[in-house]
Design a protein around this motif. Structure first.
Motif, PDB file in Angstrom:
ATOM      1  N   GLU A  91       2.254 -14.478   6.833  1.00 22.80           N
ATOM      2  CA  GLU A  91       1.346 -14.003   7.881  1.00 22.80           C
ATOM      3  C   GLU A  91       1.851 -14.381   9.273  1.00 22.80           C
ATOM      4  OE1 GLU A  91      -0.443 -16.460   5.416  1.00 22.80           O
ATOM      5  OE2 GLU A  91       0.030 -14.723   4.184  1.00 22.80           O
ATOM      6  N   ASP A  92       2.508 -15.540   9.379  1.00 28.00           N
ATOM      7  CA  ASP A  92       3.059 -15.963  10.672  1.00 28.00           C
ATOM      8  C   ASP A  92       4.107 -14.972  11.167  1.00 28.00           C
ATOM      9  OD1 ASP A  92       1.515 -18.298  10.532  1.00 28.00           O
ATOM     10  OD2 ASP A  92       3.167 -19.490   9.720  1.00 28.00           O
ATOM     11  N   PHE A  93       4.936 -14.491  10.237  1.00 30.40           N
ATOM     12  CA  PHE A  93       6.016 -13.571  10.619  1.00 30.40           C
ATOM     13  C   PHE A  93       5.462 -12.203  11.020  1.00 30.40           C
ATOM     14  CE2 PHE A  93       8.226 -16.862   8.296  1.00 30.40           C
ATOM     15  CZ  PHE A  93       9.379 -17.026   9.040  1.00 30.40           C
ATOM     16  N   ILE A  94       4.298 -11.857  10.500  1.00 31.74           N
ATOM     17  CA  ILE A  94       3.647 -10.604  10.899  1.00 31.74           C
ATOM     18  C   ILE A  94       2.958 -10.804  12.251  1.00 31.74           C
ATOM     19  CG2 ILE A  94       1.769  -8.999  10.340  1.00 31.74           C
ATOM     20  CD1 ILE A  94       2.435  -9.626   7.331  1.00 31.74           C
ATOM     21  N   ARG A  95       2.197 -11.877  12.370  1.00 33.22           N
ATOM     22  CA  ARG A  95       1.412 -12.166  13.577  1.00 33.22           C
ATOM     23  C   ARG A  95       2.275 -12.293  14.832  1.00 33.22           C
ATOM     24  NH1 ARG A  95      -2.307 -17.553  14.062  1.00 33.22           N
ATOM     25  NH2 ARG A  95      -2.909 -17.341  16.226  1.00 33.22           N
ATOM     26  N   PHE A  96       3.476 -12.860  14.677  1.00 33.68           N
ATOM     27  CA  PHE A  96       4.298 -13.139  15.848  1.00 33.68           C
ATOM     28  C   PHE A  96       5.479 -12.173  16.002  1.00 33.68           C
ATOM     29  CE2 PHE A  96       2.022 -17.125  15.076  1.00 33.68           C
ATOM     30  CZ  PHE A  96       1.419 -17.265  16.322  1.00 33.68           C
ATOM     31  N   GLN A  97       5.391 -10.980  15.380  1.00 31.58           N
ATOM     32  CA  GLN A  97       6.427  -9.965  15.582  1.00 31.58           C
ATOM     33  C   GLN A  97       6.545  -9.660  17.070  1.00 31.58           C
ATOM     34  OE1 GLN A  97       5.116  -6.741  13.029  1.00 31.58           O
ATOM     35  NE2 GLN A  97       6.555  -7.335  11.442  1.00 31.58           N
ATOM     36  N   GLY A  98       7.776  -9.549  17.540  1.00 30.01           N
ATOM     37  CA  GLY A  98       8.027  -9.272  18.947  1.00 30.01           C
ATOM     38  C   GLY A  98       8.151 -10.526  19.806  1.00 30.01           C
ATOM     39  N   SER A  99       7.768 -11.683  19.237  1.00 29.63           N
ATOM     40  CA  SER A  99       7.854 -12.945  19.978  1.00 29.63           C
ATOM     41  C   SER A  99       9.261 -13.514  19.899  1.00 29.63           C
ATOM     42  CB  SER A  99       6.887 -13.971  19.391  1.00 29.63           C
ATOM     43  OG  SER A  99       5.560 -13.536  19.495  1.00 29.63           O
ATOM     44  N   LEU A 100       9.606 -14.311  20.897  1.00 34.38           N
ATOM     45  CA  LEU A 100      10.879 -15.016  20.889  1.00 34.38           C
ATOM     46  C   LEU A 100      10.781 -16.189  19.920  1.00 34.38           C
ATOM     47  CD1 LEU A 100      13.723 -15.304  22.130  1.00 34.38           C
ATOM     48  CD2 LEU A 100      12.695 -16.796  23.860  1.00 34.38           C
ATOM     49  N   VAL A 101      11.705 -16.246  18.955  1.00 34.71           N
ATOM     50  CA  VAL A 101      11.728 -17.331  17.975  1.00 34.71           C
ATOM     51  C   VAL A 101      13.129 -17.921  17.885  1.00 34.71           C
ATOM     52  CG1 VAL A 101       9.862 -16.313  16.597  1.00 34.71           C
ATOM     53  CG2 VAL A 101      12.231 -15.854  15.976  1.00 34.71           C
ATOM     54  N   THR A 102      13.180 -19.127  17.352  1.00 31.33           N
ATOM     55  CA  THR A 102      14.452 -19.775  17.055  1.00 31.33           C
ATOM     56  C   THR A 102      14.470 -20.111  15.580  1.00 31.33           C
ATOM     57  OG1 THR A 102      14.617 -20.693  19.278  1.00 31.33           O
ATOM     58  CG2 THR A 102      15.955 -21.745  17.579  1.00 31.33           C
ATOM     59  N   VAL A 103      15.596 -19.807  14.942  1.00 35.92           N
ATOM     60  CA  VAL A 103      15.794 -20.114  13.523  1.00 35.92           C
ATOM     61  C   VAL A 103      16.930 -21.128  13.426  1.00 35.92           C
ATOM     62  CG1 VAL A 103      16.391 -19.189  11.252  1.00 35.92           C
ATOM     63  CG2 VAL A 103      15.093 -17.772  12.869  1.00 35.92           C
ATOM     64  N   HIS A 104      16.644 -22.245  12.773  1.00 36.97           N
ATOM     65  CA  HIS A 104      17.663 -23.265  12.501  1.00 36.97           C
ATOM     66  C   HIS A 104      18.008 -23.150  11.019  1.00 36.97           C
ATOM     67  CE1 HIS A 104      16.757 -25.369  16.317  1.00 36.97           C
ATOM     68  NE2 HIS A 104      15.533 -24.940  16.081  1.00 36.97           N
ATOM     69  N   THR A 105      19.291 -23.071  10.700  1.00 33.94           N
ATOM     70  CA  THR A 105      19.692 -22.916   9.304  1.00 33.94           C
ATOM     71  C   THR A 105      20.205 -24.240   8.731  1.00 33.94           C
ATOM     72  OG1 THR A 105      21.908 -22.186   9.948  1.00 33.94           O
ATOM     73  CG2 THR A 105      20.259 -20.463   9.593  1.00 33.94           C
ATOM     74  N   THR A 106      20.156 -24.332   7.410  1.00 35.87           N
ATOM     75  CA  THR A 106      20.607 -25.551   6.729  1.00 35.87           C
ATOM     76  C   THR A 106      22.122 -25.684   6.737  1.00 35.87           C
ATOM     77  OG1 THR A 106      20.548 -24.362   4.632  1.00 35.87           O
ATOM     78  CG2 THR A 106      18.606 -25.666   5.202  1.00 35.87           C
ATOM     79  N   SER A 107      22.790 -24.543   6.800  1.00 37.26           N
ATOM     80  CA  SER A 107      24.256 -24.534   6.864  1.00 37.26           C
ATOM     81  C   SER A 107      24.660 -23.362   7.759  1.00 37.26           C
ATOM     82  CB  SER A 107      24.853 -24.387   5.458  1.00 37.26           C
ATOM     83  OG  SER A 107      24.392 -23.202   4.854  1.00 37.26           O
ATOM     84  N   PRO A 108      25.904 -23.360   8.235  1.00 36.73           N
ATOM     85  CA  PRO A 108      26.312 -22.269   9.136  1.00 36.73           C
ATOM     86  C   PRO A 108      26.141 -20.891   8.491  1.00 36.73           C
ATOM     87  CG  PRO A 108      27.921 -24.037   9.202  1.00 36.73           C
ATOM     88  CD  PRO A 108      26.962 -24.352   8.070  1.00 36.73           C
TER      89      PRO A 108
END
Length: 152
Positions: A91-108
């Motif tokens: 639901e978070d990914f639907i609610r905040f579509q169009g918003s600026l987000v940062t994704v941190h990954t576990t590995s490159p």
């Protein structure tokens, strides 16, 4: 961080938080130095205030004292998720579509471990961003943390 404990606590606490008309955004159960902390992050439209946090703290504290799911002593903290709110649920990914987000990954992933862009959505279990004027699909399984970002 004890993810299994966080999930158990989340299942116990979420109905109580919803009963107050609030959303449980995140649960952290973490050791810092010699102390354990149980942190609950709550939210509602327009944001939460001290009364919301205090009410949830008292209600959750009573329930946890009765059920006693945590074997060691801990400190309970209840607060707002802040401006860089984590995105965890679909639901978070639907609610905040169009918003600026940062994704941190576990590995490159494609040579990097951090990506910022406008959220297109969660598609086929991939976090899809508009990143450097193109679509970037990051496997959700690689995402260690995804959160809203501030645009200066």
């Amino acid at each position: 961080m004890d993810e299994a404990m966080e999930q158990r606590i989340g299942l116990l606490v979420e109905p109580l938080v919803r009963e107050k008309g609030l959303e449980l955004v995140n649960v952290e159960y973490i050791r810092e130095g010699a102390h354990w902390y149980l942190r609950l992050y709550i939210d509602k439209d327009g944001g939460v205030d001290m009364d919301d946090c205090s009410g949830v703290s008292h209600m959750v504290s009573e329930m946890l004292d009765q059920k006693n799911p945590i074997p060691q002593a801990y400190m309970l903290e209840v607060s707002s998720p802040g401006l860089e709110r984590p995105l965890k649920k679909e639901e978070d990914f639907i609610r905040f579509q169009g918003s600026l987000v940062t994704v941190h990954t576990t590995s490159p992933f494609q040579g990097y471990k951090e990506f910022s862009g406008n959220l297109i959505g969660l598609i086929n279990d991939e976090i899809v961003l508009e990143y450097e004027n193109k679509r970037m699909a990051i496997p959700r399984a690689l995402a260690k943390k995804t959160h809203l970002s501030l645009d200066f």
